[in-house]
Design an enzyme around this catalytic site. Sequence first.
Site, PDB file in Angstrom:
ATOM      1  N   LYS A   1      31.696 -11.254  13.554  1.00 20.62           N
ATOM      2  CA  LYS A   1      32.991 -11.645  13.007  1.00 20.62           C
ATOM      3  C   LYS A   1      32.921 -13.086  12.518  1.00 20.62           C
ATOM      4  O   LYS A   1      32.653 -14.018  13.285  1.00 20.62           O
ATOM      5  CB  LYS A   1      34.086 -11.506  14.065  1.00 20.62           C
ATOM      6  CG  LYS A   1      35.469 -11.856  13.516  1.00 20.62           C
ATOM      7  CD  LYS A   1      36.571 -11.567  14.522  1.00 20.62           C
ATOM      8  CE  LYS A   1      37.935 -11.898  13.952  1.00 20.62           C
ATOM      9  NZ  LYS A   1      39.026 -11.644  14.892  1.00 20.62           N
TER      10      LYS A   1
ATOM     11  N   ASP B   1      47.716  -8.586  19.547  1.00 17.52           N
ATOM     12  CA  ASP B   1      47.634  -7.846  18.287  1.00 17.52           C
ATOM     13  C   ASP B   1      47.169  -6.408  18.546  1.00 17.52           C
ATOM     14  O   ASP B   1      46.258  -5.910  17.881  1.00 17.52           O
ATOM     15  CB  ASP B   1      46.689  -8.551  17.307  1.00 17.52           C
ATOM     16  CG  ASP B   1      46.918  -8.106  15.869  1.00 17.52           C
ATOM     17  OD1 ASP B   1      47.982  -7.507  15.591  1.00 17.52           O
ATOM     18  OD2 ASP B   1      46.043  -8.350  15.018  1.00 17.52           O
TER      19      ASP B   1
ATOM     20  N   THR C   1      36.354 -11.865   8.531  1.00 17.65           N
ATOM     21  CA  THR C   1      35.609 -10.714   8.013  1.00 17.65           C
ATOM     22  C   THR C   1      34.541 -10.324   9.018  1.00 17.65           C
ATOM     23  O   THR C   1      33.912 -11.189   9.631  1.00 17.65           O
ATOM     24  CB  THR C   1      34.954 -11.064   6.667  1.00 17.65           C
ATOM     25  OG1 THR C   1      35.963 -11.513   5.758  1.00 17.65           O
ATOM     26  CG2 THR C   1      34.252  -9.864   6.068  1.00 17.65           C
ATOM     27  N   VAL C   2      34.317  -9.018   9.163  1.00 15.30           N
ATOM     28  CA  VAL C   2      33.329  -8.518  10.118  1.00 15.30           C
ATOM     29  C   VAL C   2      32.181  -7.859   9.356  1.00 15.30           C
ATOM     30  O   VAL C   2      32.404  -7.054   8.451  1.00 15.30           O
ATOM     31  CB  VAL C   2      33.948  -7.519  11.101  1.00 15.30           C
ATOM     32  CG1 VAL C   2      32.894  -6.954  12.045  1.00 15.30           C
ATOM     33  CG2 VAL C   2      35.040  -8.213  11.904  1.00 15.30           C
TER      34      VAL C   2
ATOM     35  N   GLY D   1      34.823  -4.648   7.633  1.00 16.03           N
ATOM     36  CA  GLY D   1      36.261  -4.731   7.428  1.00 16.03           C
ATOM     37  C   GLY D   1      36.724  -6.166   7.345  1.00 16.03           C
ATOM     38  O   GLY D   1      35.974  -7.104   7.641  1.00 16.03           O
TER      39      GLY D   1
END
Length: 574
Positions: free
Chosen positions: A274, A371, A259-260, A253
């Site tokens: 990550k 978050d 980006t992972v 994702g």
Amino acid sequence: MVSAEAVVGCNCSSKSESSRCFNGTTCCFTSIPNQITSYSVEFQTPYGRAIATRGAGCSYAFLVEEAWWFNTDFYSLLPSAVPVVLEWGINSDDFELLSNRNHTGNSGGCFWDLSPMTVYCSCNEGYKGNYYLPDGCQDVDECKEDPYINCRGKCVNRPGSYTCIDYKIITIIGVSTGIGAIALPLLSWGLYKYIVRRRVAKLKRQFFKRNGGLLLQQHLSSIEDSHVDKGKLFTSMEIDTATDHFNENRILGRGGQGTVYKGMLLDGMIIAVKKSKSVDVGQVQQFVNEVVILSQINHRNVVKLLGFCLESEVPLLVYEFIPNGTLYHYLHDPDEEFPFSWEIRLRIANEVAGALSYLHFAAAIPIHHRDIKSSNILLDEKYQAKVADFGASKSLPIDQTHLTTMVRGTFGYLDPEYYQTSQFTDKSDVYSFGVVLAELLTGEKPISQLRAEEDRNLASYFVISMEENRLFDVLDKEVLDHGEQEEIIVVSNLAKRCLNPNGRYRPTMKEVAMELEQVQSQRNPTDFRQNEEEIDHIRTGSIHASGAIPMLMRSGAEVELTSMEEDQSLLSPR
């Protein structure tokens, strides 16, 4: 035989018969001096009386090449013609003309005859041509021009001669040349790879230092408690191999922070890597302190940070891999074969609240996630909740109640008070969690274009529905069909309190966790476990704070928000 320079002759009597003559004929011969320029023949008797030409009978005299004379057998009369060689030279006055001729090396040479002063020139052995002509003497290629040359091996022409090279030597030379032709590129390639490795190693050291590697090593070595996980420093080669060189097919994702990628270590362990979008050199100290703290978190409902790699251009964080996707996926892209029941939703809410309560209150230094959203809540193989993606998280000194910083978050989950003041508190995480509770109850997205304009924001839509006594009109069908009305009302009221615009009137995450635990305990008294006791490895105060953590202070209300369309699930399959 008489000339202007000399008188020569021979006695041709019967007693002086030469073996060179034939049929009993008497004859004699004599050599002519080199200096002769003309000649005449005269026959005389042994007593010196001249014999007229007509009276000489069959007597005759002739000029002949000396070599031919001695190499010829006379068994009959002489042939009608015999070879004569005319030797000539140039006088000393014309010798300068030879200086303009094309003569190289030992192709030819000249010698002087002092009587008279004459120069004789000729080509040396192995050369042919005319020394006096412009082209001079040319090399003779004996290997081509002499078919009977006696050479064992390969004939190789040389100036003025030739050489025979044994085929064994040729083979050795050929093999050596072949080996050299192979070895030279290999050596060049090896040298190139060595230089590249040196450059890469130097670049890794620079990245490691810039990303705070030395500082992080110092922090990790200062932790004396052997029971505390310190996090592993991975090499860039380990991560590169694990992710198949960051193959696009390995992407799990993309989010606002990076980006992972899915990866597998050499021991077979599946990981999530990550890769940050960028690195803020000015925040290295803060980044190192927070990574050290996060690596020590070992709560059953928090995605475990296994380690980090600082040898790459941007820092790489290595997490445990969570296989069953995100809460967002199960709520908004439901699978008919796996209905997301009220019981599961209540348990997940309880687990997430316990994890956030732990981060806010159980750590030596409180950690604010900043978050919280359904796409950052992952589900493991047993569908237990795991809070993930601490890319925007901040740790806060105990004597500080809020953190002034750039506004970061996701539309629909962002605390309006935080958005207006840029001051993030623990109550800001509470607001975001309230939105997640509303998602669990309604099955609605936090921002939806399908709802009326005034109801596009789920938080306000949910609160207004409760105030207008329309709660059961907006609940998800699974909640209505399988949930107890009393439980639903308690959780809905809790969500409404979390969504209070004024953070002062919101409950703390510890209070939220306790209320949800109470609801859970009444439903399943035998399975009830207090989340505060579900800490695998760390107890209150066991997370060490190494040094002061500098706070990022901003005078303006800078904003960095992520929309749900831009955000994708991290640390889990899509």
